[in-house]
Design an enzyme around this catalytic site. Structure first.
Site, PDB file in Angstrom:
ATOM      1  CG  ASP A 145      -8.473  38.280  27.655  1.00  0.00           C
ATOM      2  OD1 ASP A 145      -8.405  39.029  28.496  1.00  0.00           O
ATOM      3  OD2 ASP A 145      -9.307  38.173  26.792  1.00  0.00           O
TER       4      ASP A 145
ATOM      5  CD  GLU B 113      -9.043  41.118  24.217  1.00  0.00           C
ATOM      6  OE1 GLU B 113      -9.511  41.863  25.198  1.00  0.00           O
ATOM      7  OE2 GLU B 113      -8.750  41.800  23.064  1.00  0.00           O
TER       8      GLU B 113
ATOM      9  CE  LYS C  25     -13.009  40.727  26.257  1.00  0.00           C
ATOM     10  NZ  LYS C  25     -11.921  40.203  26.667  1.00  0.00           N
TER      11      LYS C  25
END
Length: 278
Positions: A90, A110, A112
């Protein structure tokens, strides 16, 4: 198979009021935040250490990962079925050019976001197939993170550090009980140790069950009997109470990990830094 998958997704959409349930706005915002923060890290490092060259890229090809493995051992990195296969964390990948003009990874980030139970309760929304539940059983989307972590670990198998940071937020990543009040005054307690809600244990394999919210960038070497084993552990950070990450919080963590990487690469960056200071 495809029909069953389609039916499953259709049911999931109904449960969560459409596509937003699968690709939630909170998740999109979380992804954008980590990407923008990563770009800020590049700018900050370039200003802080102008002698070095930094770059940011959004993906790494599987072919490139295989070549890195082959440098470690010729038997590795031999299998590739899809030529354009790649991974796209990401926040992207930040690299620095070393004294040999090779790019070395110093940060992979990243994000989430999973679990809207706190928001739903605060808004008085009921969930589930019949819209009669306070809590939604957690999904498994975060398990995709393991692929990216494993691939970066392969790419960096020859390094003694692993600058992968994963930011978690949402009600599926609690580390403590949280009590939430509905608009009608009723209270609901989310218990962090209930398997149907908590998904943290599905990620701790990526850091060997070590402490969360800690910089684990420098690889750990453990001795077992007559073997010395190198551990590449992802640094996993979570808002344990279901809160949201701020840009400053992310920035501080990411800069700390990037700085650790640069220290680990010290000898390989020595010439560029000293030439400027002479």
């Amino acid at each position: 198979m495809k029909k069953n998958q389609s039916n499953r997704l259709t049911k999931q959409q109904k449960k969560s009021h459409g596509v937003i349930g699968i690709f939630g706005e909170e998740a999109k915002t979380h992804d954008s935040l980590v990407k923008n923060t990563s770009l800020r890290i590049v700018e900050t490092l370039q200003k802080k250490i102008p002698q070095l060259s930094f770059r940011h890229r959004t993906s790494i090809n599987k072919e490139e990962i295989n070549k890195a493995l082959q440098k470690v051992d010729p038997e590795l990195g031999q299998t590739l079925f899809v030529p354009d296969s790649n991974i796209q964390p990401d926040g992207g990948i930040i690299e620095v050019k070393d004294d040999n003009d090779e790019w070395r990874v110093i940060l992979v980030s990243e994000a989430k976001h999973q679990g809207k139970d706190i928001e739903n309760i605060q808004q008085g929304k009921l969930v589930g197939k019949n819209n009669d539940q306070d809590l939604m059983v957690a999904g498994n989307a975060i398990e995709r993170s393991h692929k990216n972590i494993s691939e970066i670990a392969n790419f960096m198998l020859g390094e003694s550090y692993f600058p992968y940071v994963l930011f978690l937020e949402g009600s599926n990543f609690l580390t403590e009980d949280v009590t939430v009040v509905r608009p009608d005054g009723r209270t609901i307690t989310l218990h962090y140790n209930i398997g149907s809600l908590n998904r943290l244990d599905r990620l701790t394999a990526a850091n060997y069950g070590m402490e969360m919210n800690k910089n684990l960038c420098q690889n750990k070497f453990v001795k077992h009997k007559d073997k010395l084993i190198m551990l590449q552990a992802a640094s996993i950070y979570t808002q344990g109470d279901g809160g949201k990450w701020s840009e400053k919080e992310m920035f501080d963590v990411m800069l700390d990990i990037a700085n650790t990487s640069l220290k680990m690469l010290g000898n390989d960056l020595f010439n560029q830094i000293t030439k400027t200071n002479l």
